[in-house]
Design an enzyme around this catalytic site. Structure first.
Site, PDB file in Angstrom:
ATOM      1  N   TYR A   1       0.853  -1.184   0.000  1.00 31.44           N
ATOM      2  CA  TYR A   1       0.000   0.000   0.000  1.00 31.44           C
ATOM      3  C   TYR A   1       0.890   1.235   0.000  1.00 31.44           C
ATOM      4  O   TYR A   1       1.840   1.323   0.777  1.00 31.44           O
ATOM      5  CB  TYR A   1      -0.897   0.002   1.242  1.00 31.44           C
ATOM      6  CG  TYR A   1      -1.792   1.224   1.361  1.00 31.44           C
ATOM      7  CD1 TYR A   1      -2.831   1.446   0.461  1.00 31.44           C
ATOM      8  CD2 TYR A   1      -1.592   2.156   2.387  1.00 31.44           C
ATOM      9  CE1 TYR A   1      -3.654   2.569   0.577  1.00 31.44           C
ATOM     10  CE2 TYR A   1      -2.416   3.275   2.509  1.00 31.44           C
ATOM     11  CZ  TYR A   1      -3.443   3.477   1.598  1.00 31.44           C
ATOM     12  OH  TYR A   1      -4.256   4.584   1.718  1.00 31.44           O
TER      13      TYR A   1
ATOM     14  N   ASP B   1       9.281   2.761   0.130  1.00 35.10           N
ATOM     15  CA  ASP B   1       8.213   3.370   0.911  1.00 35.10           C
ATOM     16  C   ASP B   1       8.384   2.888   2.345  1.00 35.10           C
ATOM     17  O   ASP B   1       7.952   1.795   2.702  1.00 35.10           O
ATOM     18  CB  ASP B   1       6.852   2.985   0.342  1.00 35.10           C
ATOM     19  CG  ASP B   1       5.706   3.637   1.118  1.00 35.10           C
ATOM     20  OD1 ASP B   1       5.973   4.180   2.216  1.00 35.10           O
ATOM     21  OD2 ASP B   1       4.565   3.593   0.637  1.00 35.10           O
TER      22      ASP B   1
ATOM     23  N   LYS C   1       4.061   8.313   9.313  1.00 36.18           N
ATOM     24  CA  LYS C   1       3.735   7.705  10.596  1.00 36.18           C
ATOM     25  C   LYS C   1       4.666   8.168  11.737  1.00 36.18           C
ATOM     26  O   LYS C   1       4.477   9.243  12.260  1.00 36.18           O
ATOM     27  CB  LYS C   1       3.669   6.182  10.439  1.00 36.18           C
ATOM     28  CG  LYS C   1       2.559   5.817   9.424  1.00 36.18           C
ATOM     29  CD  LYS C   1       2.100   4.395   9.421  1.00 36.18           C
ATOM     30  CE  LYS C   1       0.822   4.248   8.626  1.00 36.18           C
ATOM     31  NZ  LYS C   1       0.949   3.718   7.278  1.00 36.18           N
TER      32      LYS C   1
HETATM   33  C1  LIG Z   1       0.254   4.278   5.939  1.00 36.93           C
HETATM   34  C2  LIG Z   1       1.025   4.107   4.694  1.00 36.93           C
HETATM   35  C3  LIG Z   1       0.928   5.020   3.620  1.00 36.93           C
HETATM   36  C4  LIG Z   1      -0.072   6.138   3.608  1.00 36.93           C
HETATM   37  O1  LIG Z   1       0.155   7.088   4.577  1.00 36.93           O
HETATM   38  P1  LIG Z   1      -1.043   8.076   5.002  1.00 36.93           P
HETATM   39  O2  LIG Z   1      -0.414   9.001   5.963  1.00 36.93           O
HETATM   40  O3  LIG Z   1      -2.123   7.191   5.578  1.00 36.93           O
HETATM   41  O4  LIG Z   1      -1.514   8.749   3.764  1.00 36.93           O
HETATM   42  C5  LIG Z   1       1.769   4.852   2.549  1.00 36.93           C
HETATM   43  N1  LIG Z   1       2.650   3.839   2.501  1.00 36.93           N
HETATM   44  C6  LIG Z   1       2.765   2.937   3.487  1.00 36.93           C
HETATM   45  C7  LIG Z   1       3.782   1.849   3.384  1.00 36.93           C
HETATM   46  C8  LIG Z   1       1.940   3.028   4.609  1.00 36.93           C
HETATM   47  O5  LIG Z   1       2.041   2.095   5.566  1.00 36.93           O
END
Ligand SMILES: *Cc1c(COP(=O)(O)O)cnc(C)c1O
Length: 427
Positions: free
Chosen positions: A141, A236, A264
């Site tokens: 994601y 990511d 995060k």
């Molecule tokens: C949570 C997450 C996102 C999205 O971040 P948001 O602050 O919710 O938009 C993107 N990439 C990864 C790997 C994530 O865990």
């Protein structure tokens, strides 16, 4: 007000009653509790129930909820005003801290969400390379920007579907999806399209399909192919950054990305995310470069203050040893108990992040994650919740440990799990 009443009211004014879909408990059934406050590793709902929290604000919380030092810094900061629309010294301080901690970042830009950071990183990769195609992996994601909302269609692997209505086929036409750990698929794709690939985006430990580990051969091949074809490799690390180790997943893998995306933990519970890489790449961003990117609240002083306070705390001696030890205590305890009750189960962890599976073998990709016994997972989730333990309300999410989880809390969790597994067995 009860949780039930609060949910009914919320649903009247907010679609589905929630501002992010996984909070709804749709995957496990039932309805969410409404949190009134959080402290250390606990959440307290509006009915006064206490829960041991293994969701930790979906990974953003690693120092413990309502950490005294963090709150003091944030509290002091608000008296200077909430947002200025000019640069601040705080932003430079956070940028420097990120560059010091993340070996592959020389320059970094601050934004407000992981979605925004990924979207901008991809635009940067396309602008830098002058190419269109991006490769992502099924089950990873990367936020909800249009070009990332793609699912692999069944059957012919060259056709993909938008995974949300409202996303046009045109906006995903240059997104290629491969299975996680599919080294051969990577080679074939680069063979065919190598000179048109702008970037590969990758969760170095996949945490949005429960927890899936990368095979070293896969990561090495990815790096080699990106280098050979001059495509950029984007890690990511929105979830894994400052979560699996102080210096990110890249420090554990020992294989370097060109661009790193953070979120995060970097904001420690405030809306803050970031993306960075070599100065050569980052200089392509506006105002000096031609890749446009902006944000009214980017580098917001309160969010930055909160992020800085968190990044200070995680550098304390023994921090990662503690959360790793607690994760291991939890998953080894759960595995032992499942065995005792003859429930097919396995689990894994990396640093303060763990995965639990109701199946015999750890998965390598999304298809294998789907082999988990969903009924077992959902029943386990609800039994644990009823005994005051909050795991993520979906079998496709990883779990998280914060600095305030200790052996007492883990043992209490395991006592509840012993009873839950026993009940599962006799269903
Ligand atoms: C949570 C997450 C996102 C999205 O971040 P948001 O602050 O919710 O938009 C993107 N990439 C990864 C790997 C994530 O865990």
């Amino acid at each position: 007000m009860s949780n039930q009443e609060a949910f009914t009211l919320a649903k009247k004014y907010i679609p589905g009653g929630v501002n992010s879909p996984v909070r709804s408990f749709n995957s496990v059934g039932g309805m969410p509790f409404f949190t009134r406050k959080a402290q250390d590793c606990y959440l307290y709902d509006i009915e006064g129930n206490e829960y041991i929290d293994y969701v930790c604000s979906w990974g953003a919380n690693i120092v413990g909820h309502a950490h005294e030092e963090v709150l003091a810094h944030v509290q002091n900061a608000i008296y200077n005003g909430l947002s200025f629309g000019t640069p601040t010294e705080l932003e430079t301080k956070l940028a420097k801290t990120i560059c010091d901690l993340m070996k592959n970042i020389e320059q970094v830009r601050l934004v407000s969400s992981g979605t925004e950071a990924v979207m901008s990183a991809i635009r940067l990769a396309r602008g830098f390379t002058g190419r269109k195609y991006i490769i992502k992996f099924n089950g990873c994601y990367h936020g909800h920007s249009d070009s990332m909302l793609v699912s692999a269609g069944s059957g012919v692997a060259t056709f993909y579907n938008p995974s949300s209505s409202g996303v046009t086929e045109e906006s995903i036409i240059h997104t290629i999806i491969l299975e996680y750990n599919d080294t051969d698929g990577l080679k074939e794709t680069f063979n065919k399209l190598g000179d048109e690939i702008a970037c590969v985006i990758f969760e170095p430990y996949a945490g949005n399909m429960n927890l899936v580990f990368p095979q070293m051969e896969f990561v090495k091949t990815m790096r080699d192919l990106c280098t050979k074809y001059k495509a950029l490799l984007i890690y990511d690390e929105v979830m894994t950054g400052f979560r699996v180790a102080l210096n990110g997943a890249q420090s554990l893998l020992g294989i370097n990305p060109d661009i790193t995306v953070l979120g995060k933990i970097v904001g420690g519970g405030m809306p803050l995310a970031a993306f960075g890489g070599s100065a050569e790449i980052m200089q392509h961003l506006s105002p000096i470069g031609s890749v446009y990117q902006a944000g009214t609240l980017s580098g917001n002083p309160i969010a930055v203050t909160c992020g800085l306070a968190n990044l200070d705390i995680i550098q304390e001696l023994g921090f990662y040893e503690h959360i790793t030890e607690m994760s291991q205590l939890l998953i080894s305890g759960l595995t032992e108990l499942a065995k005792k009750h003859s429930i097919p189960f396995c689990a894994s962890n990396v640093g303060g992040m763990f995965g639990i599976f109701f199946q015999e073998q750890l998965p390598n990709n999304l298809e294998q994650v789907k082999c988990t016994n969903q009924k077992h997972f959902n029943d386990f989730f609800h039994l644990m919740l009823a005994s005051g333990v909050f795991f993520a309300p979906s079998m496709y999410e990883a779990g998280f440990i914060c600095r305030k989880h200790g052996t007492g809390v883990i043992n209490k969790t395991l006592e509840s799990a012993d009873i839950a597994f026993a009940k599962l067995r006799f269903e």
